[in-house]
Design a protein around this motif. Structure first.
Motif, PDB file in Angstrom:
ATOM      1  N   PRO A  28       0.825  -1.219   0.000  1.00 21.88           N
ATOM      2  CA  PRO A  28       0.000   0.000   0.000  1.00 21.88           C
ATOM      3  C   PRO A  28       0.853   1.261   0.000  1.00 21.88           C
ATOM      4  O   PRO A  28       1.977   1.275   0.492  1.00 21.88           O
ATOM      5  CB  PRO A  28      -0.797  -0.121   1.305  1.00 21.88           C
ATOM      6  CG  PRO A  28       0.071  -0.955   2.187  1.00 21.88           C
ATOM      7  CD  PRO A  28       0.775  -1.923   1.281  1.00 21.88           C
ATOM      8  N   TYR A  29       0.281   2.305  -0.585  1.00 19.82           N
ATOM      9  CA  TYR A  29       0.920   3.605  -0.512  1.00 19.82           C
ATOM     10  C   TYR A  29       0.703   4.174   0.881  1.00 19.82           C
ATOM     11  O   TYR A  29      -0.349   3.988   1.490  1.00 19.82           O
ATOM     12  CB  TYR A  29       0.325   4.558  -1.550  1.00 19.82           C
ATOM     13  CG  TYR A  29       0.603   4.166  -2.975  1.00 19.82           C
ATOM     14  CD1 TYR A  29       1.845   4.397  -3.546  1.00 19.82           C
ATOM     15  CD2 TYR A  29      -0.384   3.568  -3.758  1.00 19.82           C
ATOM     16  CE1 TYR A  29       2.104   4.044  -4.858  1.00 19.82           C
ATOM     17  CE2 TYR A  29      -0.141   3.203  -5.066  1.00 19.82           C
ATOM     18  CZ  TYR A  29       1.114   3.442  -5.614  1.00 19.82           C
ATOM     19  OH  TYR A  29       1.358   3.085  -6.901  1.00 19.82           O
ATOM     20  N   PHE A  30       1.711   4.879   1.373  1.00 23.48           N
ATOM     21  CA  PHE A  30       1.562   5.483   2.695  1.00 23.48           C
ATOM     22  C   PHE A  30       1.782   6.991   2.578  1.00 23.48           C
ATOM     23  O   PHE A  30       2.810   7.433   2.065  1.00 23.48           O
ATOM     24  CB  PHE A  30       2.568   4.904   3.690  1.00 23.48           C
ATOM     25  CG  PHE A  30       2.558   5.606   5.034  1.00 23.48           C
ATOM     26  CD1 PHE A  30       1.521   5.410   5.916  1.00 23.48           C
ATOM     27  CD2 PHE A  30       3.566   6.478   5.389  1.00 23.48           C
ATOM     28  CE1 PHE A  30       1.483   6.053   7.134  1.00 23.48           C
ATOM     29  CE2 PHE A  30       3.553   7.132   6.601  1.00 23.48           C
ATOM     30  CZ  PHE A  30       2.509   6.911   7.483  1.00 23.48           C
ATOM     31  N   THR A  31       0.801   7.740   2.981  1.00 22.57           N
ATOM     32  CA  THR A  31       0.935   9.197   3.031  1.00 22.57           C
ATOM     33  C   THR A  31       0.472   9.661   4.400  1.00 22.57           C
ATOM     34  O   THR A  31      -0.346   9.005   5.046  1.00 22.57           O
ATOM     35  CB  THR A  31       0.081   9.879   1.951  1.00 22.57           C
ATOM     36  OG1 THR A  31      -1.296   9.506   2.143  1.00 22.57           O
ATOM     37  CG2 THR A  31       0.535   9.465   0.555  1.00 22.57           C
ATOM     38  N   PHE A  32       0.999  10.762   4.837  1.00 26.54           N
ATOM     39  CA  PHE A  32       0.573  11.302   6.120  1.00 26.54           C
ATOM     40  C   PHE A  32       0.463  12.811   6.015  1.00 26.54           C
ATOM     41  O   PHE A  32       1.099  13.448   5.166  1.00 26.54           O
ATOM     42  CB  PHE A  32       1.552  10.910   7.236  1.00 26.54           C
ATOM     43  CG  PHE A  32       2.940  11.442   7.063  1.00 26.54           C
ATOM     44  CD1 PHE A  32       3.320  12.650   7.612  1.00 26.54           C
ATOM     45  CD2 PHE A  32       3.880  10.722   6.317  1.00 26.54           C
ATOM     46  CE1 PHE A  32       4.594  13.133   7.439  1.00 26.54           C
ATOM     47  CE2 PHE A  32       5.156  11.207   6.144  1.00 26.54           C
ATOM     48  CZ  PHE A  32       5.525  12.424   6.707  1.00 26.54           C
ATOM     49  N   SER A  33      -0.344  13.350   6.877  1.00 28.29           N
ATOM     50  CA  SER A  33      -0.594  14.786   6.870  1.00 28.29           C
ATOM     51  C   SER A  33       0.390  15.494   7.787  1.00 28.29           C
ATOM     52  O   SER A  33       0.825  14.952   8.803  1.00 28.29           O
ATOM     53  CB  SER A  33      -2.029  15.061   7.323  1.00 28.29           C
ATOM     54  OG  SER A  33      -2.239  16.447   7.482  1.00 28.29           O
ATOM     55  N   THR A  34       0.727  16.711   7.403  1.00 30.95           N
ATOM     56  CA  THR A  34       1.598  17.529   8.253  1.00 30.95           C
ATOM     57  C   THR A  34       0.802  18.289   9.303  1.00 30.95           C
ATOM     58  O   THR A  34       1.391  18.934  10.173  1.00 30.95           O
ATOM     59  CB  THR A  34       2.380  18.529   7.394  1.00 30.95           C
ATOM     60  OG1 THR A  34       1.445  19.335   6.647  1.00 30.95           O
ATOM     61  CG2 THR A  34       3.299  17.796   6.419  1.00 30.95           C
ATOM     62  N   VAL A  35      -0.527  18.216   9.219  1.00 33.25           N
ATOM     63  CA  VAL A  35      -1.371  18.895  10.200  1.00 33.25           C
ATOM     64  C   VAL A  35      -1.400  18.079  11.481  1.00 33.25           C
ATOM     65  O   VAL A  35      -1.624  16.864  11.456  1.00 33.25           O
ATOM     66  CB  VAL A  35      -2.806  19.087   9.660  1.00 33.25           C
ATOM     67  CG1 VAL A  35      -3.678  19.779  10.702  1.00 33.25           C
ATOM     68  CG2 VAL A  35      -2.780  19.875   8.367  1.00 33.25           C
ATOM     69  N   ARG A  36      -1.195  18.727  12.589  1.00 35.85           N
ATOM     70  CA  ARG A  36      -1.155  18.024  13.863  1.00 35.85           C
ATOM     71  C   ARG A  36      -2.546  17.556  14.268  1.00 35.85           C
ATOM     72  O   ARG A  36      -3.555  18.184  13.935  1.00 35.85           O
ATOM     73  CB  ARG A  36      -0.592  18.952  14.945  1.00 35.85           C
ATOM     74  CG  ARG A  36      -0.401  18.258  16.274  1.00 35.85           C
ATOM     75  CD  ARG A  36       0.012  19.233  17.355  1.00 35.85           C
ATOM     76  NE  ARG A  36      -0.053  18.602  18.660  1.00 35.85           N
ATOM     77  CZ  ARG A  36       0.139  19.255  19.806  1.00 35.85           C
ATOM     78  NH1 ARG A  36       0.396  20.542  19.778  1.00 35.85           N
ATOM     79  NH2 ARG A  36       0.058  18.616  20.958  1.00 35.85           N
ATOM     80  N   HIS A  37      -2.575  16.441  14.984  1.00 38.97           N
ATOM     81  CA  HIS A  37      -3.848  15.929  15.493  1.00 38.97           C
ATOM     82  C   HIS A  37      -4.456  16.920  16.488  1.00 38.97           C
ATOM     83  O   HIS A  37      -3.762  17.731  17.104  1.00 38.97           O
ATOM     84  CB  HIS A  37      -3.651  14.585  16.198  1.00 38.97           C
ATOM     85  CG  HIS A  37      -3.414  13.448  15.255  1.00 38.97           C
ATOM     86  ND1 HIS A  37      -4.288  13.109  14.246  1.00 38.97           N
ATOM     87  CD2 HIS A  37      -2.392  12.560  15.169  1.00 38.97           C
ATOM     88  CE1 HIS A  37      -3.828  12.071  13.586  1.00 38.97           C
ATOM     89  NE2 HIS A  37      -2.676  11.714  14.121  1.00 38.97           N
ATOM     90  N   ASP A  38      -5.767  16.804  16.637  1.00 41.40           N
ATOM     91  CA  ASP A  38      -6.451  17.602  17.647  1.00 41.40           C
ATOM     92  C   ASP A  38      -5.907  17.230  19.037  1.00 41.40           C
ATOM     93  O   ASP A  38      -5.714  16.045  19.333  1.00 41.40           O
ATOM     94  CB  ASP A  38      -7.952  17.321  17.581  1.00 41.40           C
ATOM     95  CG  ASP A  38      -8.721  18.108  18.617  1.00 41.40           C
ATOM     96  OD1 ASP A  38      -8.875  19.314  18.443  1.00 41.40           O
ATOM     97  OD2 ASP A  38      -9.150  17.489  19.613  1.00 41.40           O
ATOM     98  N   PRO A  39      -5.618  18.229  19.895  1.00 40.07           N
ATOM     99  CA  PRO A  39      -5.049  17.925  21.217  1.00 40.07           C
ATOM    100  C   PRO A  39      -5.888  16.945  22.032  1.00 40.07           C
ATOM    101  O   PRO A  39      -5.341  16.092  22.736  1.00 40.07           O
ATOM    102  CB  PRO A  39      -4.976  19.302  21.887  1.00 40.07           C
ATOM    103  CG  PRO A  39      -4.890  20.268  20.762  1.00 40.07           C
ATOM    104  CD  PRO A  39      -5.704  19.673  19.653  1.00 40.07           C
TER     105      PRO A  39
END
Length: 694
Positions: free
Chosen positions: A382-393
């Protein structure tokens, strides 16, 4: 550490499936060849249609199938036959379309809002004879789970089972003014339905009415007063395509779901009415000796078909395939899609009129993958991508709390946000003052009609089911949201709850098994706070009606309550023969008290010195008061203190005696004996002085 318990019995969250039975012979009516039932079941499974069971009463194979909500077009023998025809690339038997007839002027039909009924067809049938259905028809309906009633009603059910087109027969003599209205109900109107219940139509719902009153709830159920009776001689046979949202609203508001509404809610093909009505009229003439009128009423509006642009590159990207342009178009044409080419990279797809679930490009791609066969798609990394936006605290904090509670030996539960009024009684104290419960407007049932104001009812229900299954060692937790109304404001909070009962540790030959007590769950709570490095938290006396009056505390910060802990009041759990201990913590209030970064400190390099002090505790003075007095001394050498012994005299009149151990240390040098004595003396004098004023 507490042991993990056996899996708990909780409510499963699953995809809602529509289940039905279809005789194989009805499916073969639309196919040019007959196939063994096992082969049919295998093909349907590949197409994503679950075959639950295959019955063969008297050599008549019956398929019991389950359909996901997007496969509403398969809720008939014709729908299943279409899928098999596409899978095996075989032509489908088509019924000859009925000839156009002039309007039947004997019955006037008025549709007040055409958007509620894209098509309405009515046929008058005279000279009918109401009698029991012939054996073959009764057998077919019985195998499909329907109860035979009479030849007229049985024919409408048979057509619905075969074509997926619900129909209803009205006794024309009971239709006042020979006028039929398709309209919204008016305030104060009622409808006595075929199930014997009278439904008050408090909110506007779609109804079929005559000149005076509603005679049916459109798409859901017919009316008692206009039903076909033994003496009926003329009927008004209705076949329509009602707007799915309108039918779904009626069914939910009235808590009434029928075979007809299940189909209308997912969409009934307006273009499929003609062959269904043609066969219905033929059966009425054959079985009920009916005479069709020379005309029919057919009111319809032009329906816009979705035109969906599909990109070949997107198809292969989402499916992980390398399909060619011609292969993709061939698959869709087998599913009766209309295709027009735009360019070398994309094309326009128009779904058939019975595919209400296909609205976007991804829907078309899903159909391509379903017919191509997921088993033929190669498995790739599978392709793996991730967001640079931080998770909600709060999400990160929930994850952190969850990991800590699991490490403490607790097992997570997930319970529904909606509870029953019976379980809501456990949260009765939430109704005090200006706080109230939130109820759903259109609940599916009473069991799921109130938003939980606390996690307590759900976990108690889990405990009750587990104990009934003889799983009597429970160490559970749940993290979820609670909802309630404070004054005029709707409040939503994230909370963590812990429930413990039964053995506190696994059985072992070296020591006796002990049951969970108040200090066990309090220890779990304190261990959680310590692992989170939460500061400035203290315990205070409480008076919650849902807890045992002498085994409960509040968890506070600056006199603000952020949680509570105690034994659940035995009166609340009278059906459970065990002590249940419960704690609930407001994570929304706890989050600001947890440091975002933990600062490491140097290990002490100089020795410490300890002193013990035994004092008589004044009556009605909690230990928390002693701790706050020690903290008020603000002694720089005092590193740590703890209660190491508590002696309670047999006579309740005498004050208990507590032994506290103090640890003194100087971070810069070896502390002198005289310095420790002076520091200890100052602490003792401060505590005595404060207690003397109590």
């Amino acid at each position: 550490m507490y042991p993990k318990t056996d899996p708990c019995i909780i409510s499963d969250v699953a995809v809602i499936l529509a289940s039905m039975k279809i005789p194989l012979s009805l499916i073969h009516d639309f196919l040019h060849f007959e196939f063994p039932v096992e082969q049919v079941a295998s093909a349907l499974t590949v197409l994503g249609i679950e075959v639950d069971a295959i019955e063969s009463p008297r050599d008549e194979p019956i398929l019991e199938i389950s359909l996901t909500p997007n496969l509403g077009h398969c809720m008939s023998a014709l729908g299943i036959a279409r899928e098999l025809s596409a899978y095996w690339q075989l032509p489908l038997k088509r019924s000859a379309s009925s000839a156009s007839l002039p309007k039947d002027v004997s019955v006037d039909v008025v549709i007040e809002d055409a958007s509620f009924a894209p098509r309405y067809v009515g046929q008058r049938i005279d000279e009918i004879r109401v009698a029991p259905s012939p054996g073959w028809l009764q057998t077919t309906l019985s195998h499909a789970g329907f109860t035979p009633i009479n030849n007229i009603v049985d024919i409408t059910n048979y057509i619905m089972l075969k074509y997926g087109q619900p129909m209803h027969a009205f006794d024309l003599a009971a239709v006042g003014g020979k006028k039929v209205f398709v309209r919204l109900s008016k305030i104060g109107e009622e409808c006595k339905a075929l199930d014997g219940n009278t439904y008050a139509l408090e909110a506007p719902v779609l109804v079929i009415a005559d000149a005076a009153r509603p005679i049916a709830i459109a798409g859901v159920i017919g009316g008692e007063e206009s039903k076909v009776k033994t003496e009926t001689r003329s009927i008004w046979l209705e076949a329509a395509s009602f707007e799915p949202k309108a039918v779904r609203k009626s069914a939910k508001m009235l808590h009434l779901r029928t075979e007809a509404s299940a189909r209308f809610e997912k969409g009934v093909d307006a273009n499929g009415i003609d062959p269904a009505l043609q066969e219905a009229v033929h059966l009425l003439q054959t079985i009920a000796s009916g005479q069709a009128a020379t005309g029919r009423v057919d009111l319809k509006q032009t329906m816009a078909k979705p035109r969906i642009t599909v990109r070949l590159a997107k198809v292969n990207q989402l499916l992980g395939t390398e399909l060619s342009f011609s292969e993709v178009i061939s698959l869709l044409q087998r599913l009766e899609f209309t295709i027009s080419t735009l360019n070398d990279t994309s094309f326009m797809a128009i779904p058939p009129s019975y595919r209400f679930d296909v609205q976007m490009e991804v829907d078309v791609i899903e159909e391509i993958g379903r017919l191509y066969g997921y088993q033929h798609i190669p498995i790739r990394k599978p392709y793996f991508t991730f967001s640079t936006v931080r998770h909600d605290p709060m999400y990160e904090f929930e994850t952190k709390v969850r990991k800590q509670l699991v490490s403490l030996g607790l097992q997570e539960c997930i319970t529904p946000d909606l509870i029953s009024p019976k379980l809501a009684l456990m949260a009765q104290e939430m109704l005090l003052g200006e706080t109230s419960l939130l109820k759903t407007l259109h609940a599916k049932s009473e069991e799921f009609s109130i938003l939980r104001p606390t996690l307590l009812p759900g976990l108690v229900d889990v405990a009750e089911k587990n104990i009934a299954q003889n799983n009597r060692s429970l160490h559970l937790f749940e993290i979820g949201r609670i909802h309630f109304k404070h004054k005029e404001t709707t409040v939503e909070k994230t909370t963590a709850a812990i429930l413990m009962a039964g053995s506190s540790r696994p059985a072992h030959w070296s020591q006796k098994t002990a049951n969970v007590n108040f200090y066990d769950i309090l220890g779990i709570v304190e261990a959680l706070f310590e692992s989170l490095h939460a500061s400035s938290l203290s315990l205070a006396s409480s008076n919650h009606t849902s807890f045992h009056p002498y085994r409960q505390v509040n968890i506070t910060h600056d006199q603000e309550i952020i949680g509570s802990c105690g034994q659940i009041h035995p009166m609340l759990v009278r059906g459970i023969d065990m002590e249940l201990y419960y704690a609930e913590i407001d994570l929304t209030a706890l989050l600001p008290l947890v440091p975002a970064r933990i600062t490491m400190q140097k290990l002490p390099t100089f020795p410490s010195s300890e002193r013990d002090w035994t004092l008589a505790l004044p009556l009605n003075v909690p230990m928390a008061k002693i701790c706050s007095a020690i903290a008020a001394a603000n002694e720089p050498l005092l590193e740590h203190y703890s209660l190491i012994d508590l002696y309670t005299p047999p006579q309740s009149q005498k004050a208990p005696q507590a032994t506290i151990r103090f640890t003194y240390r100087d971070k810069d040098k070896t502390v002198l004996h005289e310095e420790v004595e002076d520091a200890h003396k100052r602490v003792v004098e401060t505590v005595v002085k404060i207690l003397s004023t109590v």
